[in-house]
Scaffold this motif. Structure first.
Motif, PDB file in Angstrom:
ATOM      1  N   UNK A  77      63.215 -35.112  79.410  1.00  0.00           N
ATOM      2  CA  UNK A  77      63.931 -33.957  79.963  1.00  0.00           C
ATOM      3  C   UNK A  77      63.871 -34.007  81.486  1.00  0.00           C
ATOM      4  N   UNK A  78      64.953 -33.561  82.115  1.00  0.00           N
ATOM      5  CA  UNK A  78      65.044 -33.597  83.576  1.00  0.00           C
ATOM      6  C   UNK A  78      65.186 -32.199  84.162  1.00  0.00           C
ATOM      7  N   UNK A  79      64.453 -31.947  85.231  1.00  0.00           N
ATOM      8  CA  UNK A  79      64.602 -30.737  86.030  1.00  0.00           C
ATOM      9  C   UNK A  79      65.235 -31.132  87.354  1.00  0.00           C
ATOM     10  N   UNK A  80      66.406 -30.582  87.644  1.00  0.00           N
ATOM     11  CA  UNK A  80      67.118 -30.890  88.879  1.00  0.00           C
ATOM     12  C   UNK A  80      66.393 -30.250  90.068  1.00  0.00           C
ATOM     13  N   UNK A  85      63.349 -32.795  92.295  1.00  0.00           N
ATOM     14  CA  UNK A  85      63.833 -33.114  90.961  1.00  0.00           C
ATOM     15  C   UNK A  85      62.895 -34.095  90.278  1.00  0.00           C
ATOM     16  N   UNK A  86      62.769 -33.986  88.965  1.00  0.00           N
ATOM     17  CA  UNK A  86      61.845 -34.865  88.255  1.00  0.00           C
ATOM     18  C   UNK A  86      62.159 -34.891  86.767  1.00  0.00           C
ATOM     19  N   UNK A  87      61.557 -35.865  86.116  1.00  0.00           N
ATOM     20  CA  UNK A  87      61.684 -36.051  84.667  1.00  0.00           C
ATOM     21  C   UNK A  87      60.306 -35.934  84.047  1.00  0.00           C
ATOM     22  N   UNK A 125      68.457 -38.414  80.543  1.00  0.00           N
ATOM     23  CA  UNK A 125      67.522 -37.329  80.229  1.00  0.00           C
ATOM     24  C   UNK A 125      68.280 -36.017  80.005  1.00  0.00           C
ATOM     25  N   UNK A 126      67.799 -35.239  79.056  1.00  0.00           N
ATOM     26  CA  UNK A 126      68.411 -33.947  78.736  1.00  0.00           C
ATOM     27  C   UNK A 126      68.032 -32.940  79.816  1.00  0.00           C
ATOM     28  N   UNK A 127      68.988 -32.163  80.345  1.00  0.00           N
ATOM     29  CA  UNK A 127      68.613 -31.104  81.297  1.00  0.00           C
ATOM     30  C   UNK A 127      67.574 -30.170  80.686  1.00  0.00           C
ATOM     31  N   UNK A 128      66.557 -29.847  81.448  1.00  0.00           N
ATOM     32  CA  UNK A 128      65.455 -29.043  80.912  1.00  0.00           C
ATOM     33  C   UNK A 128      65.951 -27.716  80.347  1.00  0.00           C
ATOM     34  N   UNK A 129      66.946 -27.110  81.015  1.00  0.00           N
ATOM     35  CA  UNK A 129      67.458 -25.813  80.573  1.00  0.00           C
ATOM     36  C   UNK A 129      68.087 -25.889  79.180  1.00  0.00           C
TER      37      UNK A 129
END
Length: 308
Positions: free
Chosen positions: A29-32, A72-74, A88-92
């Motif tokens: 999962x990724x957080x922008x 931003x990070x994964x 990666x899937x967006x964290x939201x």
């Protein structure tokens, strides 16, 4: 007030948010990037964190990680290559549900993830010098306050007991303070662990932060701390990066900016509160420091002023 509390309160916006996530199997999962600070705490299992431009960090049970600049990070179940990071899937959009190749409960990973909203344009130098990622590994007997805050947060998220709407934001605030304390205690990078570890400089900063509206001078501050004026200058300036009165001016204007943003108080009230004799004096200094007038700054960021 103390420096750490003031450094946080000057940039905090609104209330923090958090999620408890449970996942098994393969996941990424990724957080922008965002305006604020993010954190993750591993409650069970283990995972990996890869910040933009950084190297993968392995996180185990009890580890906490703070991303103070909203990088931003994964986060993922394993180290990821560039192709996996791009997918990666967006964290939201990621609910933390088990994937198609989910394992057993023994394989489950549980995380506490959250964000603090911050005004990155007015960072105190203590906050500004924090590294991109602050990794606080769990150590037996280490940082008991941080461990206690994590345990309390985990319990509140589990139970949703009466009063949790008040308890959760307060515990998240404590978590941020304890993560900063842990970083300062480690003292492996940055100037501010040394600043707050120096008794003369720390005492001078405490005095300035306790009473920013006082009629300070170098002589008065030196007397307050119990040293000579040359000793104060010799200890304070190299560590903080500016002389005591220059730091006081910057801090007064930072406080003024915070109050313009967060309160409807008149400019005259704010001027008195931060140590300026008139609204004109504050406005002139504010424009010189920030390149805009208090009125324009408030119109862009804050609340309308009350009638004088």
């Amino acid at each position: 007030m103390d420096v750490v509390s003031d450094a946080i309160s000057a940039v905090r916006l609104g209330r923090p948010s958090s999620n408890r996530v449970r996942v098994t199997g393969s996941w990424c999962a990724r957080l922008a990037p965002y305006d604020g600070a993010g954190f993750h705490v591993v409650l069970k299992g283990g995972c990996w964190l890869l910040s933009d431009g950084g190297t993968p960090i392995s996180l185990g049970v009890g580890d906490a990680v703070l991303l103070p600049h909203g990088t931003g990070h994964v986060i993922a179940d394993s180290p990821q290559d560039a192709a996996a990071v791009r997918q990666a899937v967006p964290f939201e959009d990621w609910a933390g549900e088990p994937g198609p190749d989910a394992g057993t409960d023994r394989d489950a990973v549980e995380l506490l993830c959250g964000k603090y909203r911050m005004d990155q344009g007015r960072l105190h130098p203590l906050m500004a010098e924090l590294p991109t990622v602050v990794h606080l590994p769990h150590r037996v007997g280490g940082q008991p306050e941080l461990r206690a805050a994590i345990d309390l947060l985990s319990g509140e998220l589990d139970a949703r007991r009466p009063g949790s709407c008040t308890a959760l934001p307060s515990l998240l605030d404590l978590l941020l303070v304890y993560m900063l304390r842990a970083w300062l205690a480690e003292g492996t990078s940055g100037a501010w662990p040394a600043v707050l570890g120096d008794p003369v400089t720390a005492s001078a900063l405490r005095a300035l932060h306790t009473a920013p509206d006082a009629p300070w001078s170098n002589d008065r501050l030196a007397a307050e701390v119990g040293v000579s004026r040359p000793t104060l200058a010799r200890r304070f300036t190299p560590l903080v990066g500016r002389p005591p009165m220059a730091y006081l001016t910057w801090w007064r204007l930072t406080l003024a900016a915070t109050q313009l943003r967060d309160t409807p108080d008149t400019l005259a009230t704010i001027a008195r509160r931060v140590g300026y004799g008139s609204p004109y004096a504050l406005s002139h200094a504010f424009d010189r420091e920030f390149g805009t007038t208090p009125g324009r700054y408030r119109a862009q960021t804050g609340r309308p002023a009350v009638n004088a």
